[in-house]
Scaffold this motif. Sequence first.
Motif, PDB file in Angstrom:
ATOM      1  N   TRP A 131      -5.858  -4.887   6.840  1.00  0.00           N
ATOM      2  CA  TRP A 131      -5.221  -4.176   5.732  1.00  0.00           C
ATOM      3  C   TRP A 131      -4.071  -3.293   6.192  1.00  0.00           C
ATOM      4  CZ3 TRP A 131      -5.912  -5.733   1.016  1.00  0.00           C
ATOM      5  CH2 TRP A 131      -7.058  -6.485   0.733  1.00  0.00           C
ATOM      6  N   HIS A 188      -6.981   1.139   2.807  1.00  0.00           N
ATOM      7  CA  HIS A 188      -8.171   0.370   3.148  1.00  0.00           C
ATOM      8  C   HIS A 188      -9.178   0.385   2.003  1.00  0.00           C
ATOM      9  CE1 HIS A 188     -10.787  -1.507   6.149  1.00  0.00           C
ATOM     10  NE2 HIS A 188      -9.721  -1.534   6.922  1.00  0.00           N
ATOM     11  N   HIS A 193      -9.631  -9.241   6.084  1.00  0.00           N
ATOM     12  CA  HIS A 193      -8.183  -9.102   6.141  1.00  0.00           C
ATOM     13  C   HIS A 193      -7.788  -7.866   6.926  1.00  0.00           C
ATOM     14  CE1 HIS A 193      -4.053  -9.559   4.814  1.00  0.00           C
ATOM     15  NE2 HIS A 193      -4.039  -8.308   4.412  1.00  0.00           N
ATOM     16  N   HIS A 225      -2.414  -3.553  -0.030  1.00  0.00           N
ATOM     17  CA  HIS A 225      -2.789  -2.515  -0.988  1.00  0.00           C
ATOM     18  C   HIS A 225      -1.935  -2.642  -2.248  1.00  0.00           C
ATOM     19  CE1 HIS A 225      -3.569   1.457  -2.676  1.00  0.00           C
ATOM     20  NE2 HIS A 225      -4.590   1.549  -1.850  1.00  0.00           N
ATOM     21  N   TYR A 272     -10.075  -6.802  -4.167  1.00  0.00           N
ATOM     22  CA  TYR A 272      -9.467  -6.925  -2.846  1.00  0.00           C
ATOM     23  C   TYR A 272      -9.927  -8.129  -2.038  1.00  0.00           C
ATOM     24  CZ  TYR A 272     -13.711  -4.696  -0.858  1.00  0.00           C
ATOM     25  OH  TYR A 272     -14.992  -4.384  -0.477  1.00  0.00           O
TER      26      TYR A 272
END
Length: 262
Positions: free
Chosen positions: A48, A52, A46, A213, A228
Amino acid sequence: MMRLAVRIFAVLSLAVLAACGGGAPRGPGVTVGQGSGPQFGDSAPHEWVGGHPYDHPVQGLDISRYQGDIDWNRVRGSGVSFVYIKATEGGDYADPNFRRYWAETARARIPRGAYHYFYFCRSGREQAEWFIRNVPRERGALPPVLDLEWTVSRTCPRRPPSSEVLREARIFKDILHRYYGQRPIIYTTVDFYRDNNIRSWPEEFWLRSVAGHPRITYPGQRYSFWQYTGTGLVPGIRGNVDINVFAGSAAQWRQWLSTRMQ
């Protein structure tokens, strides 16, 4: 065929970057830890925004029977710091690999805990008693986890009102707290969190956020763990696996372990 090609590219890229000690890329492509830190890949990385996950020094997994046979020595050597294992679901299902994974992770000396997938067609008490029947009360285990998300099930399609959700979940976690001596951690998803006003709970959280995030998807919420990705690639495990980070430094992780692994 395309998915297989992506996975082969990801694995080959991981090997090359690991050998070179490369840092984590910030755009499309395989995701790799930095230096001597965790060395993981992702079959669907992905882009981000807002922070991160690869920069976090403490990373771990959550697993279930779908991961099959696991080479735990390779897993540990890749930089995995903790593992959560699915134990139970509802009031009558136990993951068939739980006991094996529980023993194998102990032999590999990987800190591990168990989690329960909550169903809304059983009372909190029934589910707590089922979890206790299946998960040993063991010194040194991580705190139990209560997985709260809307279930996708033909056998239990209910979406009860928030008042019922919170009441039954509170009964479940209070029973586990008394039995295991540790207050359960709450795992949840963005939609469930919003629908049930879980932010009001004074609990320790593990947040799922695979497209941004947590500071963006759960603004203002404190948390200990962040899931995540569900498409992680980890040495020693065939196929995709969930990867998580601890929201702190290595020193804070050691402190957390010292207070939570009783």
